[in-house]
Design an enzyme around this catalytic site. Structure first.
Site, short mmCIF file in Angstrom:
data_model
loop_
_atom_site.label_atom_id
_atom_site.label_comp_id
_atom_site.label_asym_id
_atom_site.label_seq_id
_atom_site.Cartn_x
_atom_site.Cartn_y
_atom_site.Cartn_z
N ASP A 73 81.32 34.86 28.08
CA ASP A 73 80.55 33.74 28.64
C ASP A 73 80.87 33.48 30.10
O ASP A 73 80.10 32.84 30.80
CB ASP A 73 80.82 32.45 27.86
CG ASP A 73 80.43 32.57 26.39
OD1 ASP A 73 79.55 33.39 26.09
OD2 ASP A 73 81.00 31.85 25.57
N GLN A 97 75.28 41.60 22.65
CA GLN A 97 75.87 41.31 23.96
C GLN A 97 77.39 41.51 23.97
O GLN A 97 77.98 41.66 25.03
CB GLN A 97 75.54 39.87 24.36
CG GLN A 97 74.06 39.62 24.54
CD GLN A 97 73.71 38.14 24.52
OE1 GLN A 97 73.89 37.44 25.50
NE2 GLN A 97 73.23 37.65 23.37
N ARG A 98 78.01 41.46 22.81
CA ARG A 98 79.47 41.62 22.74
C ARG A 98 79.88 43.08 22.58
O ARG A 98 81.03 43.43 22.85
CB ARG A 98 80.03 40.85 21.54
CG ARG A 98 80.05 39.36 21.69
CD ARG A 98 80.90 38.74 20.59
NE ARG A 98 80.87 37.29 20.65
CZ ARG A 98 81.65 36.57 21.43
NH1 ARG A 98 82.51 37.17 22.22
NH2 ARG A 98 81.57 35.25 21.44
#
Length: 976
Positions: A376, A511-512
């Site tokens: 993030d 996304q990870r």
């Protein structure tokens, strides 16, 4: 006959001591240096000289000050001295004569001969006067100290291959520093082998503070080895494995014992096999692995005191009193709470009989160091967190794919990305993909008007001919009344108000996933390496540090303060203080947001400057193509349009201008989709303005350019210099001009970062991962990979750091037979120790200009010959693949940000060019130096910071990177 002024009359000579003198041939009259004596006849010079030597690390052991003495004279002091200081520097081996003592006297009555003058232009100070030469194993740190204090120095043989450095102290004494020990010493130089306990200087420039202390292996009370635990906690992030690898190998190198704590804080509570001592080979190949191989898990028991009590007991039983925690703000908060409770936890464990008093001796204090692992990028006080750019890369790749479908069907896509309360991923994805609109929690839209505002911008873009629409929504997006803004809300408005065929894409946990990009590998490695130093330098009074990065510099910030700042962002949003929320993010965040608005909103008359302030600005690309060139051109053109300026592209470089009048005005639709394109859409070549300065000046005058932005590599730098020098003869060049470095070689003076270098490193990382996989599959194979970079070792050095290369050969260091012999011996030893799955392939990276004799093919043949069938060698050359295809997100982002700054530089420097030639600063290079974005005059850089013959800066900021890379790969030092 008159007596000589240099010899006392014989009747005044002191009598020799009684006794027989040993013959000269059996006794050396001189056994060592007692001390050096320096004399000052000015109090200010005395004070400056004292400070000079104290800064070098000398200690003031004895001070004589006549003003505080009751006895006027003293046998040990000069009768005329007002003050004297004894300064001492302790070497590593007193018997080798490494200790140095200097006696500094302040004698006002002294009649000192004037010191010989020295000029900056002098070829070699060593031939001008005698010198006091000191040995130092930390010559790079000496240079940094001299540079910091603005002391002129000469680096020999070159600044990039330091052996000796000469400078003058405030008294004019020529002082030399050398990395070469006394040639008759018996002490061998330190090895970089894993067991050697190498001390490495603190990271500089692309890395940590120059003042970071040098560290040595540390042991707690009782002579025990320092044991350091590494833990990954919270959500997984690409790059965490790189951090674990760096901590493990740096700890071993520095004489410590590393422990991996499996499954996050749960491993501390479970103990036993969940706390594993790590060996050098345990982390081989981890750089290319995604996620975290030591696991992570949410741990409710650690939030309770009893859980932390159990964790403390397990740590004491394993002898661990230092934790390096890689995780988000919650994980770091828990770690610092653990530290604050540590003494009380140990006291309770002793009082209950679970631990004996002697078991806790030497472990009374817990050391915590934080590494921020979070996709993030939601931690304040740092520009980037481990995993953020890898996640952004996945988002941009997905949106790039969606972009093609959207264009084909003239559709709108609403893309939801992760981020919780942080809009970094959404904002950066919006900039890097050329999105039409973004929703982020730090800058929420008006609750009543946001639909109309978004639709107005999208409609304006469509009206200009754009066939696709991309809107990025952060998962925590809200309006200014804190109402959620969802992807479904956005889709509904686009359909109802504009009638657009709209789809929603939620990227989710993709996304990870995947391997870490080059930047995250570099970031995690440097931060992990520095974290071990931070542990060894920590004291009970030292606040727990968080290792972060500002611009291009690794830094340490107080962990508690950073976490508090991070949490205050959410508080500010909750209190609707959005201006404060923006300010509390990293220094780049608000700047990027303004850059996004400036390149997206193009028809708002209120944003445009008055008619008489509107400019004509030219943009030209010079040199080889590099990722980010098109993004920079697009950003500059869009900024001009938003401000009412006119942007012109000079196609095909200065040759195109001189021969074909290749000037074309740039329209918004022309450049809109350029942000994701590689190469150069306006064309580029290597020709400089001197191809025809007169004709180029004619066209500058014809189009009445008010400013020029040159995007390119070393040729762009030289072009700017030629134009600045030509101002005296050609008034058309008396305009603000700026060079934005863009080259994979990253060899432009005035900047530690060039557009395209990150794209190149990502391409090399992908290529080398595949090569290494091939080498591992066939077992016992070495690949020698040739990389580009010209005579700059940046690409090879950073790529070696990111892929875990065994050795890196650069032009700055060259290649010798001794080097090859050393590396082949290391290969034999390494493969001799490999077992089972650890028989992985190994890489050697060679810069294309590292040696004229030892080519890539020749090195491969030498290794094969010397291997004697114990292992094999192959060569590989990725060639122009290194220029990359689609630019990396980092190159797109920095291209946008720096291009906007270039346009603002041109706006602000209109007045400075009035006069015959204008100020030198009106022709500058924009660059990232350490923790700042700066503009530096091209003439200054050309005169003081450039090695013209090698086409690179005189000062290399990546030298320490190579030391880190080789330390973590276990490469032994070459004994010369």
């Amino acid at each position: 006959m008159e007596s000589s002024p240099y010899i006392l009359p014989s009747n005044n000579l002191p009598k020799p001591p009684a006794g027989e003198i040993e013959p000269i041939d059996t006794l050396s009259l001189v056994h060592g240096v007692s001390f050096q004596s320096l004399l000052a006849n000015d109090e200010q010079a005395y004070t400056k000289t004292l400070t000079f030597y104290l800064d070098l690390g000398f200690k003031e052991l004895l001070v004589f000050d006549r003003g505080t003495q009751s006895v006027v004279s003293h046998a040990d002091h000069c009768f005329d001295s007002v003050r004297e200081s004894w300064l001492h520097s302790t070497g590593s081996n007193d018997s080798e004569g490494e200790n140095v003592t200097i006696k500094l006297r302040y004698v006002p009555s002294a009649d000192l001969a004037p010191t010989s003058k020295y000029e900056k232009e002098a070829r070699d100070w060593r031939g001008q006067s005698p010198a006091l030469v000191l040995y130092t194993p930390y010559i790079d740190s000496v240079v940094q100290l001299l540079h910091k204090n603005n002391i002129l120095y000469q680096a020999l043989p070159t600044e990039t291959s330091l052996v000796e450095v000469y400078a003058h102290d405030p008294l004019g004494t020529l002082l030399g520093f050398t990395s070469k020990k006394n040639p008759f010493t018996t002490q061998m130089p330190p090895s970089r082998a894993p067991s050697a306990g190498l001390s490495v200087a603190g990271l500089t420039a692309a890395t940590s503070d120059a003042e970071t202390a040098l560290t040595t292996p540390s042991t707690p009370a009782g002579g025990k080895k320092k044991k350091i635990g590494i833990i990954t906690s919270g959500g997984d992030a690409p790059g965490m494995n790189g951090a674990v690898r760096a901590v493990v190998r740096a700890a071993i190198t520095k004489g410590c014992t590393p422990y991996a704590i499996y499954e996050g804080y749960q491993g501390l509570i479970d103990g036993g096999s969940m706390m594993k001592e790590m060996q050098w080979e345990d982390v081989r190949g981890w750089l290319s692995e995604g996620g975290t191989l030591i696991g992570t898990a949410r741990c409710a028991p650690f939030r309770e005191r009893w859980g932390r009590l159990t964790a403390a007991k397990n740590m004491i039983l394993n002898g661990i009193d230092a934790l390096i925690v890689c995780g988000g703000d919650g994980s770091l908060t828990g770690a610092d709470l653990f530290r604050s409770e540590w003494p009380g936890l140990l006291a309770e464990l002793v009082s209950t009989g679970e631990l004996a008093p002697e078991q806790i001796q030497g472990y009374e204090h817990l050391t915590i160091v934080g590494l921020v692992g979070s996709i993030d990028n939601d931690m304040s006080s740092t520009d980037a967190t481990i995993g953020a750019f890898s996640s952004l890369s996945r988002i941009c790749q997905s949106v790039d794919f969606i972009d093609a479908t959207a264009l084909s069907h003239s559709r709108a896509f609403v893309v939801e990305v992760m981020g919780r309360h942080c809009g970094w991923l959404a904002l950066m994805a919006g900039i890097a993909t050329g999105a039409d609109y973004v929703f982020i929690p730090e800058q929420p839209p008006n609750s009543e008007k946001w639909g109309d505002e978004m639709c107005a911008i999208v409609h304006a873009h469509r009206k200009k001919g754009k066939r696709k629409t991309i809107v990025i929504v952060a998962e925590g997006a809200i309006d200014d009344q804190l109402n959620p803004v969802t992807a479904e809300d956005v889709k509904t408005l686009l359909v109802k108000k504009l009638g657009l065929d709209t789809r929603i894409t939620t990227l989710g946990h993709v996304q990870r996933g995947g391997s870490a990009v080059a930047f995250d590998r570099m970031l995690s490695t440097l931060q992990g390496f520095d974290a071990v130093d931070a542990v060894l330098e920590s004291t009970p009074e030292t606040p727990s540090p968080m290792i972060g990065i500002t611009e291009n510099k690794i830094c340490r910030k107080p962990l508690v303060e950073s976490v508090a700042l991070t949490k205050s962002v959410a508080t500010a949003i909750k209190n609707k203080d959005f201006q404060k929320a923006m300010a509390l993010r990293d220094t780049e965040f608000e700047e990027y947001y303004r850059a996004f608005l400036a390149t997206t909103i193009i028809d708002d008359e209120s944003l445009k400057v008055p008619e008489d302030k509107r400019l004509k600005i030219a943009i030209v690309n010079i040199g080889a193509p590099a990722g980010g060139m098109n993004a920079a051109t697009r950003a500059a053109a869009c900024y001009c349009l938003s401000k009412g300026h006119t942007a012109y592209a000079i196609h095909n470089g200065f040759t195109g201008l001189a021969r074909h009048d290749s000037v074309r005005e740039l329209k918004w639709l022309d450049v809109d989709n350029w942000v994701i394109r590689g190469g150069s859409e306006i064309g580029t070549n290597r020709n400089l303005p001197d191809v025809d300065l007169g004709m180029i000046a004619y066209y500058f005058q014809k189009y009445a350019f008010d400013g020029l932005m040159i995007v390119g590599g070393f040729e762009a730098f030289m072009s700017l210099y030629q134009l600045e020098q030509a101002r005296i003869n050609y008034p058309a060049f008396r305009i603000p001009m700026v060079c934005l470095p863009a080259t994979i070689s990253n060899n432009v003076p005035g900047s530690e970062y060039s557009l395209g270098s990150d794209t190149c490193l990502n391409a090399l990382v992908d290529y080398c991962d595949v090569i290494k996989q091939s080498a591992s599959a066939t077992r016992r194979r070495v690949f020698v990979v040739e990389v580009q970079g010209g005579k700059s070792g940046y690409v090879a050095t950073y790529a070696g750091l990111c892929v875990g290369a065994l050795a890196v050969y650069t032009p700055e260091d060259g290649i010798s037979l001794r080097t090859l012999e050393n590396d082949i011996a290391h290969l034999r030893e390494s493969y001799g120790q490999d077992q089972g799955q650890n028989r992985a392939g190994k890489l050697i990276l060679r810069n294309e200009k590292a040696s004229k004799v030892f080519t890539t093919e020749l090195i491969g043949e030498i290794i094969r010959e010397e291997a004697k069938n114990r292992f094999d060698a192959r060569t590989a050359n990725p060639g122009h693949l290194q220029q990359g295809g689609i630019p990396s997100p980092m190159d797109r982002l920095r291209a946008t940000r720096l291009a906007v700054k270039c346009m603002q530089f041109i706006e602000q420097n209109q007045e400075s060019v009035i006069g015959q030639r204008g100020t030198p600063e009106s022709a500058s290079v924009i660059g990232i130096l350490g923790a700042k974005v700066v503009f530096t005059g091209v003439k200054y850089l050309y005169d003081h910071e450039t090695e013209l013959q090698n086409r690179r800066p005189r000062k290399t900021f990546w030298t320490t990177m190579k030391v880190v890379s080789e330390t973590l790969s276990g490469r032994p030092a070459v004994v010369v």
